[in-house]
Design a protein around this motif. Structure first.
Motif, PDB file in Angstrom:
ATOM      1  N   SER A 103      35.529  -7.838  35.052  1.00  0.00           N
ATOM      2  CA  SER A 103      35.762  -9.283  35.024  1.00  0.00           C
ATOM      3  C   SER A 103      34.495 -10.088  35.301  1.00  0.00           C
ATOM      4  O   SER A 103      34.341 -11.194  34.797  1.00  0.00           O
ATOM      5  CB  SER A 103      36.859  -9.661  36.023  1.00  0.00           C
ATOM      6  N   THR A 104      33.566  -9.506  36.073  1.00  0.00           N
ATOM      7  CA  THR A 104      32.337 -10.222  36.433  1.00  0.00           C
ATOM      8  C   THR A 104      31.452 -10.545  35.234  1.00  0.00           C
ATOM      9  O   THR A 104      30.656 -11.486  35.288  1.00  0.00           O
ATOM     10  CB  THR A 104      31.509  -9.411  37.449  1.00  0.00           C
ATOM     11  N   ILE A 105      31.601  -9.783  34.138  1.00  0.00           N
ATOM     12  CA  ILE A 105      30.787 -10.035  32.939  1.00  0.00           C
ATOM     13  C   ILE A 105      31.637 -10.285  31.700  1.00  0.00           C
ATOM     14  O   ILE A 105      31.106 -10.454  30.602  1.00  0.00           O
ATOM     15  CB  ILE A 105      29.790  -8.879  32.686  1.00  0.00           C
ATOM     16  N   ALA A 106      32.951 -10.318  31.867  1.00  0.00           N
ATOM     17  CA  ALA A 106      33.860 -10.433  30.726  1.00  0.00           C
ATOM     18  C   ALA A 106      33.590 -11.672  29.874  1.00  0.00           C
ATOM     19  O   ALA A 106      33.729 -11.631  28.648  1.00  0.00           O
ATOM     20  CB  ALA A 106      35.311 -10.422  31.210  1.00  0.00           C
ATOM     21  N   SER A 107      33.178 -12.762  30.489  1.00  0.00           N
ATOM     22  CA  SER A 107      32.955 -13.998  29.734  1.00  0.00           C
ATOM     23  C   SER A 107      31.885 -13.810  28.653  1.00  0.00           C
ATOM     24  O   SER A 107      31.981 -14.385  27.570  1.00  0.00           O
ATOM     25  CB  SER A 107      32.577 -15.151  30.659  1.00  0.00           C
ATOM     26  N   HIS A 108      30.874 -12.997  28.928  1.00  0.00           N
ATOM     27  CA  HIS A 108      29.830 -12.731  27.931  1.00  0.00           C
ATOM     28  C   HIS A 108      30.410 -12.066  26.687  1.00  0.00           C
ATOM     29  O   HIS A 108      29.987 -12.341  25.573  1.00  0.00           O
ATOM     30  CB  HIS A 108      28.733 -11.826  28.506  1.00  0.00           C
ATOM     31  N   PHE A 109      31.378 -11.190  26.902  1.00  0.00           N
ATOM     32  CA  PHE A 109      31.955 -10.424  25.801  1.00  0.00           C
ATOM     33  C   PHE A 109      33.055 -11.204  25.079  1.00  0.00           C
ATOM     34  O   PHE A 109      33.400 -10.884  23.960  1.00  0.00           O
ATOM     35  CB  PHE A 109      32.483  -9.079  26.316  1.00  0.00           C
ATOM     36  N   ARG A 110      33.587 -12.210  25.735  1.00  0.00           N
ATOM     37  CA  ARG A 110      34.553 -13.094  25.063  1.00  0.00           C
ATOM     38  C   ARG A 110      33.829 -14.044  24.106  1.00  0.00           C
ATOM     39  O   ARG A 110      34.326 -14.381  23.059  1.00  0.00           O
ATOM     40  CB  ARG A 110      35.339 -13.905  26.088  1.00  0.00           C
ATOM     41  N   LYS A 111      32.632 -14.485  24.509  1.00  0.00           N
ATOM     42  CA  LYS A 111      31.870 -15.471  23.733  1.00  0.00           C
ATOM     43  C   LYS A 111      31.129 -14.858  22.554  1.00  0.00           C
ATOM     44  O   LYS A 111      30.997 -15.485  21.513  1.00  0.00           O
ATOM     45  CB  LYS A 111      30.823 -16.160  24.624  1.00  0.00           C
ATOM     46  N   THR A 112      30.583 -13.666  22.760  1.00  0.00           N
ATOM     47  CA  THR A 112      29.656 -13.080  21.795  1.00  0.00           C
ATOM     48  C   THR A 112      29.975 -11.620  21.557  1.00  0.00           C
ATOM     49  O   THR A 112      30.361 -10.909  22.472  1.00  0.00           O
ATOM     50  CB  THR A 112      28.205 -13.175  22.340  1.00  0.00           C
ATOM     51  N   SER A 113      29.761 -11.178  20.345  1.00  0.00           N
ATOM     52  CA  SER A 113      29.891  -9.767  20.019  1.00  0.00           C
ATOM     53  C   SER A 113      28.587  -9.068  20.399  1.00  0.00           C
ATOM     54  O   SER A 113      27.578  -9.228  19.727  1.00  0.00           O
ATOM     55  CB  SER A 113      30.179  -9.615  18.520  1.00  0.00           C
ATOM     56  N   LEU A 114      28.617  -8.322  21.497  1.00  0.00           N
ATOM     57  CA  LEU A 114      27.407  -7.669  22.002  1.00  0.00           C
ATOM     58  C   LEU A 114      27.289  -6.211  21.562  1.00  0.00           C
ATOM     59  O   LEU A 114      26.211  -5.633  21.630  1.00  0.00           O
ATOM     60  CB  LEU A 114      27.360  -7.763  23.524  1.00  0.00           C
ATOM     61  N   PHE A 115      28.393  -5.636  21.138  1.00  0.00           N
ATOM     62  CA  PHE A 115      28.399  -4.258  20.649  1.00  0.00           C
ATOM     63  C   PHE A 115      28.620  -4.256  19.147  1.00  0.00           C
ATOM     64  O   PHE A 115      29.198  -5.200  18.599  1.00  0.00           O
ATOM     65  CB  PHE A 115      29.513  -3.448  21.326  1.00  0.00           C
ATOM     66  N   PRO A 116      28.201  -3.185  18.445  1.00  0.00           N
ATOM     67  CA  PRO A 116      28.426  -3.112  17.003  1.00  0.00           C
ATOM     68  C   PRO A 116      29.923  -3.199  16.659  1.00  0.00           C
ATOM     69  O   PRO A 116      30.726  -2.464  17.219  1.00  0.00           O
ATOM     70  CB  PRO A 116      27.871  -1.738  16.618  1.00  0.00           C
ATOM     71  N   ASN A 117      30.269  -4.120  15.787  1.00  0.00           N
ATOM     72  CA  ASN A 117      31.657  -4.289  15.330  1.00  0.00           C
ATOM     73  C   ASN A 117      32.634  -4.463  16.485  1.00  0.00           C
ATOM     74  O   ASN A 117      33.733  -3.921  16.487  1.00  0.00           O
ATOM     75  CB  ASN A 117      32.083  -3.109  14.450  1.00  0.00           C
ATOM     76  N   GLN A 118      32.229  -5.214  17.473  1.00  0.00           N
ATOM     77  CA  GLN A 118      33.037  -5.426  18.673  1.00  0.00           C
ATOM     78  C   GLN A 118      34.339  -6.166  18.367  1.00  0.00           C
ATOM     79  O   GLN A 118      34.348  -7.134  17.624  1.00  0.00           O
ATOM     80  CB  GLN A 118      32.227  -6.233  19.684  1.00  0.00           C
ATOM     81  N   GLN A 119      35.427  -5.675  18.962  1.00  0.00           N
ATOM     82  CA  GLN A 119      36.730  -6.325  18.862  1.00  0.00           C
ATOM     83  C   GLN A 119      37.382  -6.318  20.243  1.00  0.00           C
ATOM     84  O   GLN A 119      37.324  -5.306  20.947  1.00  0.00           O
ATOM     85  CB  GLN A 119      37.636  -5.564  17.896  1.00  0.00           C
ATOM     86  N   LEU A 120      37.981  -7.439  20.612  1.00  0.00           N
ATOM     87  CA  LEU A 120      38.716  -7.506  21.873  1.00  0.00           C
ATOM     88  C   LEU A 120      40.084  -6.876  21.672  1.00  0.00           C
ATOM     89  O   LEU A 120      40.827  -7.277  20.787  1.00  0.00           O
ATOM     90  CB  LEU A 120      38.899  -8.969  22.286  1.00  0.00           C
ATOM     91  N   LEU A 121      40.397  -5.882  22.489  1.00  0.00           N
ATOM     92  CA  LEU A 121      41.704  -5.232  22.420  1.00  0.00           C
ATOM     93  C   LEU A 121      42.709  -5.935  23.305  1.00  0.00           C
ATOM     94  O   LEU A 121      43.831  -6.205  22.906  1.00  0.00           O
ATOM     95  CB  LEU A 121      41.618  -3.776  22.885  1.00  0.00           C
ATOM     96  N   LYS A 122      42.270  -6.209  24.559  1.00  0.00           N
ATOM     97  CA  LYS A 122      43.235  -6.727  25.527  1.00  0.00           C
ATOM     98  C   LYS A 122      42.521  -7.368  26.710  1.00  0.00           C
ATOM     99  O   LYS A 122      41.521  -6.867  27.193  1.00  0.00           O
ATOM    100  CB  LYS A 122      44.107  -5.576  26.021  1.00  0.00           C
ATOM    101  N   ASP A 123      43.068  -8.497  27.164  1.00  0.00           N
ATOM    102  CA  ASP A 123      42.675  -9.091  28.442  1.00  0.00           C
ATOM    103  C   ASP A 123      43.574  -8.458  29.496  1.00  0.00           C
ATOM    104  O   ASP A 123      44.802  -8.546  29.393  1.00  0.00           O
ATOM    105  CB  ASP A 123      42.918 -10.607  28.426  1.00  0.00           C
TER     106      ASP A 123
END
Length: 105
Positions: free
Chosen positions: A31-51
């Protein structure tokens, strides 16, 4: 794979190493870094599975070579956990242990 497929992959930036068999990676993002991954795709072909209820995220990425993701994972440690594939987690642990051993000499 035809030229149009390769062109599409290059244009989309989907794959650095072109192959027919990408590997799906499942990660838990604290959770401490989750906001970065919600805003931007940081990994190749990143997809959010679940909060998750604790504010962390489950994320997938698609890679064709571990070199595409290991440096990114190292940067975000210890707030990223590799859930799958186990081989990727083992490779990262090996690299980290090797680095510790080199620094401890």
């Amino acid at each position: 794979m035809g030229h149009s497929d390769i062109d599409r992959q290059v244009v989309e930036g989907a794959l650095v190493w072109i192959t027919d068999s990408p590997t799906e990676v499942v990660l838990r993002i604290e959770s401490t870094i989750a906001s970065h991954f919600r805003k931007t795709s940081l990994f190749p072909n990143q997809q959010l599975l679940k909060d998750l209820d604790d504010g962390s995220l489950l994320v997938t990425a698609s890679i064709t070579d571990q070199k595409q993701i290991i440096p990114i994972l190292k940067y975000w440690l210890p707030d990223v956990e590799i859930l799958l594939p186990v081989e990727l987690k083992q490779s990262l642990l090996y690299e980290l242990q090797f680095s510790i051993d080199q620094l401890s000499r």
